[in-house]
Design an enzyme around this catalytic site. Structure first.
Site, mmCIF file in Angstrom:
data_model
loop_
_atom_site.group_PDB
_atom_site.id
_atom_site.type_symbol
_atom_site.label_atom_id
_atom_site.label_comp_id
_atom_site.label_asym_id
_atom_site.label_seq_id
_atom_site.Cartn_x
_atom_site.Cartn_y
_atom_site.Cartn_z
ATOM 1 N N SER A 123 47.773 36.971 43.226
ATOM 2 C CA SER A 123 48.954 36.113 43.370
ATOM 3 C C SER A 123 49.515 35.639 42.036
ATOM 4 C CB SER A 123 48.640 34.896 44.251
ATOM 5 O OG SER A 123 47.831 33.969 43.568
ATOM 6 N N LYS A 160 47.489 28.177 40.747
ATOM 7 C CA LYS A 160 48.916 28.360 41.006
ATOM 8 C C LYS A 160 49.720 27.572 39.962
ATOM 9 C CE LYS A 160 48.614 30.694 44.935
ATOM 10 N NZ LYS A 160 47.203 31.062 44.721
#
Length: 201
Positions: A123, A160
């Site tokens: 990701s 993230k």
């Protein structure tokens, strides 16, 4: 007055400086002897030649007689434990198991309390973090808008990009268009990403 071999003095000085530049520390007497096996028959002779270099201001000595590292080449290092893996996808259970310890250069990764986590997932690939990479995290409990963070959501951890919103929500943004934002009311910041190490097979 004793005469010294000027060529050997030059070669010894060059060796000491080159070693310090490459390794961030000074060579030992034993290393010097291995480098110049036919020139130095004893540590006493090595010490006398180092004394000459010190008197000429070319090197410095420590109190124990060892060679002081030139501050230009002194490597500052930080110990960083490897504490398992972290999701670069959906959060995974945050269990901190120390699997080893690594010495990292402070000049590259900064100071503070560092740790390493193995990336699990893709990701964050658009910022260069691929599955299996080692992510360098500086432990802290705060982050700025746009920082890459290690965030804990419930019992799960994930890496993230951190985007707090005016309405109090927090967007944890994946750097890969194939993944969706994670939107939460709150999360626990455990650190920010300061680097990434790759291993090529």
């Amino acid at each position: 007055m004793r005469k010294y071999n000027e060529e050997l003095l030059r070669d010894l000085h060059r060796f000491v400086i080159a070693y310090q530049r490459t390794n961030g520390k000074s060579p030992t007497y034993r290393m010097v002897a291995r480098m110049f096996p036919t020139d130095f028959s004893s540590t006493a002779k090595i010490g006398k030649y180092l004394d000459v270099l010190a008197k000429r201001g070319l090197i410095e000595r420590n109190d124990d007689g060892s060679i002081k590292v030139d501050k230009r080449f002194k490597a500052e290092a930080v110990n960083a434990p490897l504490v398992g893996q972290v999701a670069c996808g959906e959060p995974i259970e945050a269990i901190e198991n120390i699997e080893g310890s690594f010495v990292l250069p402070a000049e590259i990764y900064g100071r503070g309390e560092l740790m390493l986590l193995k990336a699990d997932g893709e990701s964050m690939k658009n910022v260069g973090i691929d599955d299996g990479d080692y992510i360098v995290i500086r432990k802290q409990d705060t982050a700025e808008y746009g920082d890459m963070v290690l965030a804990i959501i419930g019992t799960g951890g994930t890496v993230k990009t951190f985007y707090p919103q005016p309405d109090g929500k927090i967007i944890l943004h994946p750097e890969n268009e194939e993944y969706r934002d994670i939107v939460v009311d709150d999360c626990l910041i455990q650190g920010i990403v300061v680097g990434c190490m790759k291993r090529y097979r």
